[in-house]
Structures are given as structure tokens and as C-alpha cells.
Design a protein around this motif. Structure first.
Motif, short mmCIF file in Angstrom:
data_model
loop_
_atom_site.label_atom_id
_atom_site.label_comp_id
_atom_site.label_asym_id
_atom_site.label_seq_id
_atom_site.Cartn_x
_atom_site.Cartn_y
_atom_site.Cartn_z
N VAL A 1 0.07 -25.00 -71.63
CA VAL A 1 0.79 -25.43 -70.31
C VAL A 1 1.61 -24.11 -69.79
CG1 VAL A 1 2.31 -26.93 -69.17
CG2 VAL A 1 0.65 -27.70 -70.55
N ALA A 2 2.49 -23.60 -70.90
CA ALA A 2 3.43 -22.69 -70.54
C ALA A 2 3.20 -21.52 -71.38
CB ALA A 2 4.58 -23.05 -70.71
N GLU A 3 2.33 -20.35 -70.92
CA GLU A 3 2.01 -19.15 -71.68
C GLU A 3 3.22 -18.46 -71.58
OE1 GLU A 3 -1.24 -17.02 -70.08
OE2 GLU A 3 -2.48 -18.80 -69.73
N GLY A 4 3.13 -17.58 -72.57
CA GLY A 4 4.27 -16.57 -72.79
C GLY A 4 5.25 -16.89 -73.63
N LYS A 5 6.50 -16.20 -73.56
CA LYS A 5 7.76 -16.36 -74.28
C LYS A 5 8.40 -17.47 -73.86
CE LYS A 5 7.38 -11.86 -76.14
NZ LYS A 5 7.92 -10.79 -76.80
N HIS A 6 8.91 -18.46 -74.67
CA HIS A 6 10.02 -19.52 -74.31
C HIS A 6 10.92 -19.80 -75.48
CE1 HIS A 6 7.61 -20.32 -70.78
NE2 HIS A 6 6.60 -20.07 -71.54
N ASN A 7 11.94 -20.39 -75.21
CA ASN A 7 13.15 -20.73 -76.20
C ASN A 7 13.77 -21.97 -76.07
OD1 ASN A 7 13.44 -17.81 -77.64
ND2 ASN A 7 13.76 -17.26 -75.66
N ARG A 8 14.18 -22.62 -77.20
CA ARG A 8 14.60 -23.81 -77.08
C ARG A 8 15.57 -23.88 -78.30
NH1 ARG A 8 12.15 -29.14 -76.85
NH2 ARG A 8 14.02 -29.78 -77.53
#
Length: 182
Positions: A40-47
Motif C-alpha cells: 500500500v505504501a511504497e518507499g521508506k517509512h518509520n514508526r
């Protein structure tokens, strides 16, 4: 080989990659996700995850006796992908590669634990954390519209209608092409 003693949880780092996603979980609870072309959400993500979840992830590696497993469970087939799972505790690192085919159940359980406790479904499949997370990452309204517009076609494909509805509550470009445009 015995599982190393962990004197400080922040000295631990977990990693998982399968060619389409890379996940890194630090002992302080920081999750770094990079989706390449799927989800759903390509690329870099953080949490951020809770310390208790980091401990549960460490327990999964310990219960699998991860440091005693082989380094490689690959087969010589060319039509299967591979995944790599690793842990670093201080200066000790163990990495295992497999092709999904002949991996032991203990390794499979460790990989499931990484996916579960990293909350990677937020970006890969979409869930109730997806839109709030994307909105929090992109406070600029123009950038937010771009991110959510890119997520919409994939959410329609991979996720449930609740995620799609939540995306549509924001301004988005409805003419964005999806992941299977050809």
C-alpha cells in the motif's frame, strides 16, 4: 551455539528482507520499513513500537535458538525468491538466508514475529494505522496529497474498504495508475 546474553535491549537490532520489503527493528523500538514496488505504501517509512514488543521479538529469536540454526537454507532453484533474517546483539551478528522452500519451522516463526511486531502490515497490506501514519509522516498538504494518491490504487488492491475510505477522506488524485497498470 548458545544464545548471547542481552544486557541492554537497546544493543539489539533485527532485520528482515524478502526482495520487496526491508524491515529493521532497533532495540529502542524504532522500526524502519522500505517497500520496493509492492504494498500500500511504497518507499521508506518509520514508526515506533513498544519496548514490550521489542522484548517479544527478542524472545522469538531466543525460543528459535536462532544462533544455532544454519546460515543458509537455500535450494538451487532459480524460480524462487529468497529472504534474509538477522539479529545483532552488541557486536555479535547472525544472518540466515532461505528460499521459502526448506526453512525450519523455528525460522518461519521468527520471520512471522518480525512482521507482526514491526507492524509492517501498516505499509504492506494496509490497516487502521496506515492513513494516520502516512498523514503523520507528511504534514505538508501538497506532499500528503501525493502520498495518499499513490497509496490509493494499491490500497484498493491489497487492503480492505475501510483503508480506502479513510484515504478518500483526504484530497487525492483519483486518476492515479495502480500497481498493475499494463
Amino acid at each position: 551455539m548458545p544464545f548471547p546474553e542481552v544486557t541492554h535491549i537497546k544493543s539489539v537490532r533485527f532485520e528482515y528482507t524478502d526482495g520487496s520489503i526491508d524491515i529493521r527493528v532497533s532495540g529502542d523500538g524504532r522500526v524502519e520499513y522500505d517497500g520496493q514496488g509492492t504494498g500500500v505504501a511504497e518507499g521508506k517509512h518509520n514508526r515506533q513500537i513498544k519496548v514490550e514488543e521489542v522484548q517479544l521479538l527478542l524472545d522469538a529469536f531466543r525460543n528459535a535458538n536462532f544462533f544455532s540454526l544454519n546460515d543458509d537454507y537455500s535450494v538451487s532453484a532459480t524460480d524462487v525468491g529468497s529472504e534474509t533474517t538477522s539479529i545483532q546483539i552488541g557486536d555479535r551478528r547472525k544472518s540466515i538466508t532461505d528460499n521459502y522452500v526448506q526453512k525450519p519451522a523455528a525460522l518461519d516463526e521468527v520471520q512471522k514475529a518480525i512482521l507482526k511486531y514491526s507492524h509492517s502490515d501498516q505499509w504492506a497490506k494496509g490497516n487502521s494505522d496506515t492513513v494516520p501514519g502516512l498523514v503523520a509522516e507528511t504534514p505538508n498538504p501538497t506532499a500528503r496529497k501525493e502520498v495518499l494518491s499513490n497509496a490509493l490504487p494499491a490500497a484498493a488492491l491489497y487492503s480492505d474498504t475501510a483503508v480506502v475510505r479513510e484515504i478518500l477522506a483526504y484530497p487525492v488524485d483519483l486518476n492515479r495508475e495502480g500497481p498493475f497498470k499494463d
